[in-house]
Enzyme design. Structure first.
Site, mmCIF file in Angstrom:
data_model
loop_
_atom_site.group_PDB
_atom_site.id
_atom_site.type_symbol
_atom_site.label_atom_id
_atom_site.label_comp_id
_atom_site.label_asym_id
_atom_site.label_seq_id
_atom_site.Cartn_x
_atom_site.Cartn_y
_atom_site.Cartn_z
ATOM 1 N N HIS A 178 0.886 -1.168 0.000
ATOM 2 C CA HIS A 178 0.000 0.000 0.000
ATOM 3 C C HIS A 178 0.919 1.211 0.000
ATOM 4 C CE1 HIS A 178 -3.204 2.763 1.016
ATOM 5 N NE2 HIS A 178 -2.426 3.250 1.969
ATOM 6 N N CYS A 224 -4.405 2.040 -4.843
ATOM 7 C CA CYS A 224 -3.711 3.048 -4.032
ATOM 8 C C CYS A 224 -2.402 3.489 -4.676
ATOM 9 C CB CYS A 224 -3.454 2.515 -2.623
ATOM 10 S SG CYS A 224 -2.470 0.987 -2.577
#
EC number: 3.4.19.12
Length: 196
Positions: A29, A107
């Protein structure tokens, strides 16, 4: 001019990477840190922004499957903090929660797009290698746990957004049934508000 550093914060989805690192694939992420704030993107089933803000480098705000891996200075920008807020708000129109897609709009895609706007540089390719790999294995996204797509900080933002919409609807219903003029309450500030 501001000349503010643009930093990519990368988080390891540590328990799965124990297995995938031997394949040369990491599950990461990422978010962009600027002016002491970190902006990131995640998925949810609603047609409003999936962009959220956390304390830079604080993996606990993302949830228990995340561990801070590293910070990478990508460059610097002359945009002011107010400019950055406007940019992120505008990006929220494209990066809606229900537009999240593991291969095409995740993301890391958001982090790369924001970085390109701020300092003209993409994020390192290794950060988003899972998106490429999952395009080779199409059913992979349906096998991933929901918390990979919607970090805890974003779940909090979504709950606040939905609560705000519910309160607005209740206020509208109450004022429609009440003949007197009512003053709308001031919005409550929240730490993890989604960006519109």
């Amino acid at each position: 001019m501001a000349n503010e550093p643009v930093i990519l914060n990368v988080y390891d989805m540590y328990w799965i990477n124990e297995f995938t690192s031997s394949l040369g694939i990491g599950v990461f992420h990422s978010g962009i840190e600027i002016y002491g704030r970190e902006f990131a993107y995640g998925g949810h089933p609603y047609p409003f922004s999936g962009i959220f803000e956390i304390t830079p480098g604080d993996a606990t705000e993302l949830g228990e499957t995340f561990k801070f891996k590293e910070a990478i200075v990508l460059g610097s920008t002359d945009f002011t903090e107010e400019d950055v807020e406007r940019i992120v708000e505008e990006m929220g129109k494209e990066y809606k929660g229900n537009a999240y897609h593991l291969m095409h709009k995740n993301c890391n895609h958001f982090s790369s797009a924001l970085s390109e706007i701020l300092c003209g540089r993409e994020i390192p390719r290794w950060v988003n290698r899972l998106a490429y790999f999952s395009s080779c294995v199409p059913f992979l996204q349906s096998c991933l746990p929901k918390e990979w797509l919607t970090p805890a900080a974003l779940q909090s933002s979504v709950s606040q957004e939905l609560q705000g919409e519910l309160e607005e609807a209740e206020d509208a219903a109450a004022s429609a049934s009440t003949p007197t003029c009512a003053v709308a309450p001031a919005p409550r500030p929240a730490r993890h508000q989604p960006r519109r």
